[in-house]
Design a protein around this motif. Structure first.
Motif, mmCIF file in Angstrom:
data_model
loop_
_atom_site.group_PDB
_atom_site.id
_atom_site.type_symbol
_atom_site.label_atom_id
_atom_site.label_comp_id
_atom_site.label_asym_id
_atom_site.label_seq_id
_atom_site.Cartn_x
_atom_site.Cartn_y
_atom_site.Cartn_z
ATOM 1 N N LEU A 83 31.236 47.036 43.872
ATOM 2 C CA LEU A 83 32.292 46.027 43.816
ATOM 3 C C LEU A 83 33.654 46.724 43.805
ATOM 4 O O LEU A 83 33.735 47.928 43.568
ATOM 5 C CB LEU A 83 32.131 45.173 42.550
ATOM 6 C CG LEU A 83 30.792 44.448 42.363
ATOM 7 C CD1 LEU A 83 30.925 43.395 41.257
ATOM 8 C CD2 LEU A 83 30.283 43.822 43.647
ATOM 9 N N PRO A 84 34.733 45.992 44.059
ATOM 10 C CA PRO A 84 36.064 46.619 44.032
ATOM 11 C C PRO A 84 36.345 47.297 42.700
ATOM 12 O O PRO A 84 35.890 46.839 41.643
ATOM 13 C CB PRO A 84 37.005 45.429 44.252
ATOM 14 C CG PRO A 84 36.185 44.422 44.978
ATOM 15 C CD PRO A 84 34.793 44.566 44.427
ATOM 16 N N VAL A 85 37.098 48.376 42.740
ATOM 17 C CA VAL A 85 37.408 49.145 41.534
ATOM 18 C C VAL A 85 38.643 48.607 40.822
ATOM 19 O O VAL A 85 38.716 48.614 39.589
ATOM 20 C CB VAL A 85 37.614 50.636 41.892
ATOM 21 C CG1 VAL A 85 38.065 51.420 40.676
ATOM 22 C CG2 VAL A 85 36.327 51.226 42.463
ATOM 23 N N LYS A 86 39.611 48.121 41.582
ATOM 24 C CA LYS A 86 40.881 47.688 40.998
ATOM 25 C C LYS A 86 40.703 46.462 40.112
ATOM 26 O O LYS A 86 39.962 45.541 40.438
ATOM 27 C CB LYS A 86 41.888 47.382 42.097
ATOM 28 C CG LYS A 86 42.353 48.602 42.875
ATOM 29 C CD LYS A 86 43.406 48.215 43.897
ATOM 30 C CE LYS A 86 43.887 49.439 44.678
ATOM 31 N NZ LYS A 86 44.902 49.062 45.700
ATOM 32 N N GLY A 100 41.426 42.991 38.591
ATOM 33 C CA GLY A 100 41.842 41.794 39.311
ATOM 34 C C GLY A 100 40.933 41.557 40.501
ATOM 35 O O GLY A 100 40.303 40.495 40.604
ATOM 36 N N GLU A 101 40.844 42.534 41.383
ATOM 37 C CA GLU A 101 39.951 42.417 42.547
ATOM 38 C C GLU A 101 38.496 42.410 42.094
ATOM 39 O O GLU A 101 37.675 41.661 42.623
ATOM 40 C CB GLU A 101 40.199 43.569 43.520
ATOM 41 C CG GLU A 101 41.547 43.524 44.202
ATOM 42 C CD GLU A 101 41.734 44.676 45.176
ATOM 43 O OE1 GLU A 101 40.750 45.398 45.448
ATOM 44 O OE2 GLU A 101 42.865 44.866 45.653
ATOM 45 N N ARG A 102 38.180 43.270 41.123
ATOM 46 C CA ARG A 102 36.812 43.342 40.619
ATOM 47 C C ARG A 102 36.414 42.029 39.943
ATOM 48 O O ARG A 102 35.332 41.479 40.203
ATOM 49 C CB ARG A 102 36.690 44.498 39.618
ATOM 50 C CG ARG A 102 35.305 44.647 39.008
ATOM 51 C CD ARG A 102 35.246 45.890 38.134
ATOM 52 N NE ARG A 102 36.365 45.946 37.202
ATOM 53 C CZ ARG A 102 36.891 47.067 36.725
ATOM 54 N NH1 ARG A 102 36.405 48.230 37.092
ATOM 55 N NH2 ARG A 102 37.906 47.031 35.880
ATOM 56 N N GLU A 103 37.325 41.482 39.119
ATOM 57 C CA GLU A 103 37.022 40.240 38.419
ATOM 58 C C GLU A 103 36.877 39.066 39.400
ATOM 59 O O GLU A 103 36.024 38.186 39.213
ATOM 60 C CB GLU A 103 38.118 39.942 37.388
ATOM 61 C CG GLU A 103 38.060 40.796 36.123
ATOM 62 C CD GLU A 103 38.528 42.241 36.343
ATOM 63 O OE1 GLU A 103 38.302 43.082 35.459
ATOM 64 O OE2 GLU A 103 39.121 42.523 37.416
ATOM 65 N N ALA A 104 37.707 39.070 40.436
ATOM 66 C CA ALA A 104 37.619 38.001 41.438
ATOM 67 C C ALA A 104 36.278 38.045 42.158
ATOM 68 O O ALA A 104 35.659 37.003 42.433
ATOM 69 C CB ALA A 104 38.774 38.132 42.438
ATOM 70 N N GLN A 126 30.742 51.477 31.923
ATOM 71 C CA GLN A 126 31.288 50.764 30.768
ATOM 72 C C GLN A 126 32.389 49.796 31.191
ATOM 73 O O GLN A 126 32.448 48.649 30.713
ATOM 74 C CB GLN A 126 31.826 51.770 29.737
ATOM 75 C CG GLN A 126 32.290 51.138 28.437
ATOM 76 C CD GLN A 126 31.173 50.417 27.680
ATOM 77 O OE1 GLN A 126 30.032 50.870 27.664
ATOM 78 N NE2 GLN A 126 31.502 49.295 27.047
ATOM 79 N N LYS A 127 33.242 50.225 32.108
ATOM 80 C CA LYS A 127 34.319 49.337 32.576
ATOM 81 C C LYS A 127 33.745 48.131 33.311
ATOM 82 O O LYS A 127 34.252 47.012 33.178
ATOM 83 C CB LYS A 127 35.284 50.112 33.481
ATOM 84 C CG LYS A 127 36.195 51.070 32.736
ATOM 85 C CD LYS A 127 37.252 51.665 33.656
ATOM 86 C CE LYS A 127 38.204 52.544 32.879
ATOM 87 N NZ LYS A 127 39.257 53.140 33.748
ATOM 88 N N MET A 128 32.695 48.365 34.090
ATOM 89 C CA MET A 128 32.053 47.249 34.782
ATOM 90 C C MET A 128 31.456 46.272 33.776
ATOM 91 O O MET A 128 31.601 45.046 33.908
ATOM 92 C CB MET A 128 30.968 47.758 35.732
ATOM 93 C CG MET A 128 30.162 46.653 36.409
ATOM 94 S SD MET A 128 31.178 45.515 37.378
ATOM 95 C CE MET A 128 31.510 46.555 38.821
ATOM 96 N N PHE A 129 30.773 46.807 32.782
ATOM 97 C CA PHE A 129 30.163 45.977 31.743
ATOM 98 C C PHE A 129 31.224 45.123 31.055
ATOM 99 O O PHE A 129 31.054 43.906 30.867
ATOM 100 C CB PHE A 129 29.444 46.872 30.733
ATOM 101 C CG PHE A 129 28.804 46.144 29.586
ATOM 102 C CD1 PHE A 129 27.776 45.238 29.793
ATOM 103 C CD2 PHE A 129 29.235 46.367 28.291
ATOM 104 C CE1 PHE A 129 27.185 44.569 28.731
ATOM 105 C CE2 PHE A 129 28.647 45.710 27.225
ATOM 106 C CZ PHE A 129 27.619 44.805 27.445
ATOM 107 N N GLU A 130 32.342 45.734 30.700
ATOM 108 C CA GLU A 130 33.427 45.015 30.028
ATOM 109 C C GLU A 130 34.006 43.925 30.927
ATOM 110 O O GLU A 130 34.337 42.822 30.461
ATOM 111 C CB GLU A 130 34.516 46.000 29.602
ATOM 112 C CG GLU A 130 34.071 46.942 28.485
ATOM 113 C CD GLU A 130 35.036 48.091 28.262
ATOM 114 O OE1 GLU A 130 36.087 48.132 28.954
ATOM 115 O OE2 GLU A 130 34.759 48.944 27.391
ATOM 116 N N ALA A 131 34.127 44.221 32.226
ATOM 117 C CA ALA A 131 34.658 43.231 33.166
ATOM 118 C C ALA A 131 33.719 42.042 33.296
ATOM 119 O O ALA A 131 34.164 40.886 33.381
ATOM 120 C CB ALA A 131 34.875 43.880 34.533
ATOM 121 N N ILE A 132 32.413 42.308 33.296
ATOM 122 C CA ILE A 132 31.427 41.226 33.383
ATOM 123 C C ILE A 132 31.529 40.319 32.157
ATOM 124 O O ILE A 132 31.544 39.093 32.275
ATOM 125 C CB ILE A 132 29.999 41.800 33.513
ATOM 126 C CG1 ILE A 132 29.836 42.552 34.845
ATOM 127 C CG2 ILE A 132 28.961 40.679 33.420
ATOM 128 C CD1 ILE A 132 28.554 43.348 34.942
#
Length: 236
Positions: A145-148, A150-154, A180-186
């Motif tokens: 998925l996108p790294v940035k 905003g883009e990742r959350e969208a 970990q960042k992906m997990f937090e974004a989810i």
């Protein structure tokens, strides 16, 4: 052995070959001297793990990785195969050509009507889906998925909407050091009732596969998947 482009799986971590690969694979690989690999170093280590006497010095290795220019001329990459010698494709882990640049070689083989033979081996995507409890008849693998921010959350919101509208399991991956960042974004983005399966270190001693709602995951403190290859799955 039939002349072909063989797609050669390898273990997904520190796992004994005999635990995840059939002996038939070794019989095939022993007769191949031309390899297309994601990393020469990893491929050599894998071949020696199969057979300590493997004649590495007699082999050719052509690297095809994420760093290979997308516009690079690969028209001659299968020249040995076209001359009647079998070739093999080896990725760094798991099955080649699934979320892996080796698919470019297979695309060329198919266009040239050359035989392609996939060998049996571990596939983290399918194994994660098997163990998730999610819909295994309608699913999509979305790669990275996108790294940035905003883009990742969208993108996560878009995938979650597909879960509910299409009854479709959504799978995706991340570079291990960003797990970990992906997990937090989810957790921040998805609905409390949405289910998340985390499948990490599949087939290794670090294997961790758990399915919980987002609300339940928010109660977890420490998770054992940092810097370990992980598949994330969303469903309802």
């Amino acid at each position: 052995m039939e002349t072909a482009l063989y797609l050669i799986p390898c273990p997904m971590g520190e796992t004994p070959n005999e635990n995840v690969l059939p002996s038939y694979n070794l019989e095939i690989v022993r007769n191949i001297r031309h390899f297309i690999v994601e990393s020469r170093k990893s491929a050599v280590r894998f071949l020696i793990s199969l057979d300590k006497s493997f004649p590495i010095d007699d082999c050719t290795f052509t690297e095809l990785s994420e760093h290979t220019d997308e516009k690079a001329d690969l028209s001659k990459i299968l020249l040995p195969l076209e001359k009647g010698e079998s070739m093999g494709v080896i990725s760094d882990a798991g099955c080649p050509c699934i979320g892996d640049p080796g698919s470019r070689a297979v695309e060329i083989a198919q266009k040239k009507n050359l035989r392609v033979v996939p060998l049996v081996g571990p596939n983290s995507m399918i194994m994660a889906l098997m163990a998730s409890g999610f819909n295994g008849q309608n699913f999509a693998f979305n790669g990275y998925l996108p790294v940035k921010n905003g883009e990742r959350e969208a993108r996560l919101k878009q995938l979650e909407n597909k879960v509910y509208k299409e009854n479709q399991t959504q799978l995706f991956i991340e570079t291990p050091y960003r797990n970990q960042k992906m997990f937090e974004a989810i957790l921040k983005t998805c609905r409390p009732e949405t289910k998340l399966c985390i499948a990490s270190g599949i087939t290794t001693s670090e294997e961790f596969i758990k399915t919980k709602t987002i609300a339940a995951w928010k109660k977890e403190k420490a998770l054992p998947f940092e810097k370990v290859p992980t598949i994330f799955l969303l469903f309802k």
